[in-house]
Design a protein around this motif. Sequence first.
Motif, PDB file in Angstrom:
ATOM      1  N   VAL A 122       3.552   4.502   4.079  1.00 60.03           N
ATOM      2  CA  VAL A 122       2.639   3.440   3.653  1.00 60.03           C
ATOM      3  C   VAL A 122       2.371   3.651   2.169  1.00 60.03           C
ATOM      4  O   VAL A 122       1.837   4.689   1.767  1.00 60.03           O
ATOM      5  N   THR A 123       2.742   2.679   1.333  1.00 58.22           N
ATOM      6  CA  THR A 123       2.596   2.818  -0.114  1.00 58.22           C
ATOM      7  C   THR A 123       1.817   1.640  -0.684  1.00 58.22           C
ATOM      8  O   THR A 123       1.953   0.505  -0.228  1.00 58.22           O
ATOM      9  N   SER A 124       1.006   1.938  -1.686  1.00 58.75           N
ATOM     10  CA  SER A 124       0.264   0.902  -2.421  1.00 58.75           C
ATOM     11  C   SER A 124      -0.504  -0.019  -1.480  1.00 58.75           C
ATOM     12  O   SER A 124      -0.319  -1.236  -1.473  1.00 58.75           O
ATOM     13  N   CYS A 125      -1.352   0.585  -0.679  1.00 56.87           N
ATOM     14  CA  CYS A 125      -2.143  -0.189   0.278  1.00 56.87           C
ATOM     15  C   CYS A 125      -3.261  -0.924  -0.456  1.00 56.87           C
ATOM     16  O   CYS A 125      -4.064  -0.315  -1.156  1.00 56.87           O
ATOM     17  N   PHE A 126      -3.313  -2.259  -0.317  1.00 59.29           N
ATOM     18  CA  PHE A 126      -4.295  -3.069  -1.032  1.00 59.29           C
ATOM     19  C   PHE A 126      -5.708  -2.860  -0.494  1.00 59.29           C
ATOM     20  O   PHE A 126      -6.685  -2.967  -1.220  1.00 59.29           O
ATOM     21  N   THR A 127      -5.818  -2.601   0.790  1.00 61.65           N
ATOM     22  CA  THR A 127      -7.120  -2.438   1.430  1.00 61.65           C
ATOM     23  C   THR A 127      -7.397  -0.956   1.641  1.00 61.65           C
ATOM     24  O   THR A 127      -6.516  -0.229   2.111  1.00 61.65           O
TER      25      THR A 127
END
Length: 413
Positions: A122-127
């Motif tokens: 999981v990369t660059s999760c906005f939330t």
Amino acid sequence: MMLSALQLPAELWLQVFSYLSWRDLLSVRGSCCHFLRLLDTSCRLWRGFCVTLRDFRRYDRQFWTSLAQRHVGSVCVRAGKRKHLKQLSTWLPALHALRLDDWRDGAAHELKLFHRLRRLSVTSCFTPLESLDFLLPVSGHLTQLSLCNVQLTCSASHLAAAIGQLTRLTSLLLHHDGSLRAPELSGVLTHLKHLTHLSWTMITYRTLSHDFFGHAHLTDELHLSELQLLNYDATVTQEVLRPLSRLRSLSIFHLYSVPGPTCHLHTWLTSLPHLESLSVDGGHPLAAYADLLPSSLVSLTLSVELQLEDLQVVSLRAPHLQQLHLEPWSSSSGLVRLLPHLFPHLTTLRIRHAHVSDEDFLSLQRLRRLRTLEVLDRSPRLPRLTSDLYRLTNHRVRVLTSSHRDPLTCPCI
């Protein structure tokens, strides 16, 4: 008499196609209906193939059927949402590797639909991730977990407890934005008996506690063989590092390019005399620790300030070096010509050539064991230099101009 493609046995074509890259396979697949059917029904050719998906509205039933026929097991979802995981599980329920890049919905409870998932990134999760409970349904079969560039609002105790339940993990990567105070890693590592690779964001300036990696009262050694520490600027003692006796690969990415008063690598290198791979980014100049490098080193990556005399020390300390990656802060123009003399056993070399003369670049032919040369920058003269080097080495050396990365790997390493 000429035979048409239709008259040749399928086994013969599949043998020919096995030598092609994935990009070439896709080109061949689009050339005619015969090759399209042949390739789409041969799972063996697509083994290890990773598909990148974005904007799911574009994909019709024929597209999904094609992926299902190839038994695609590795997928990268860009800017995806939870509803896309449901669609993905319908067509590719047997996925074993999944990357969620620029993930938009925070927790991904739909992971429970993938019963064969082994690798998750999981990369660059906005939330912000308030909890890691969405990992629990895959805890029984997940072996590699990567959380990169994520904002964690959960507590350190919750993080340790959640990851500690992923007891089959062999590889763990957690690169966060600094919002999480680094917990004692012993709280995580003691539960992960099979873990061999760990990559962790530190962001701490204090002296690590004596049981940071492992509790003193535990007799079992950690099985870690690879350790990467990002944003590192912590003091350690030999007692802290005692649980890492099996470590063979160490990567230190310093928090600051300007070094502090103490070179922490002194303790690391004296405590781990059997290291085979070392990577250092930032921190003190190479001269501060070159004479402490273990003779067991076969791989070395340096993105630091260094001089020619420092590499001469390295060649004496690590005479059997096989892989070298140089990103010196000063110009490397005077270093390349001496590499064949200093490191005659090199099989892999990564350098920049912008300030290297043509003569010095072509002198790399004298590295008789060199098989792979990766050039990290480009210029109009590079194709000619590459052609000349091919000719001088009788095509023994393969020249790459960009990294051939696993699409599921972390982009910041």
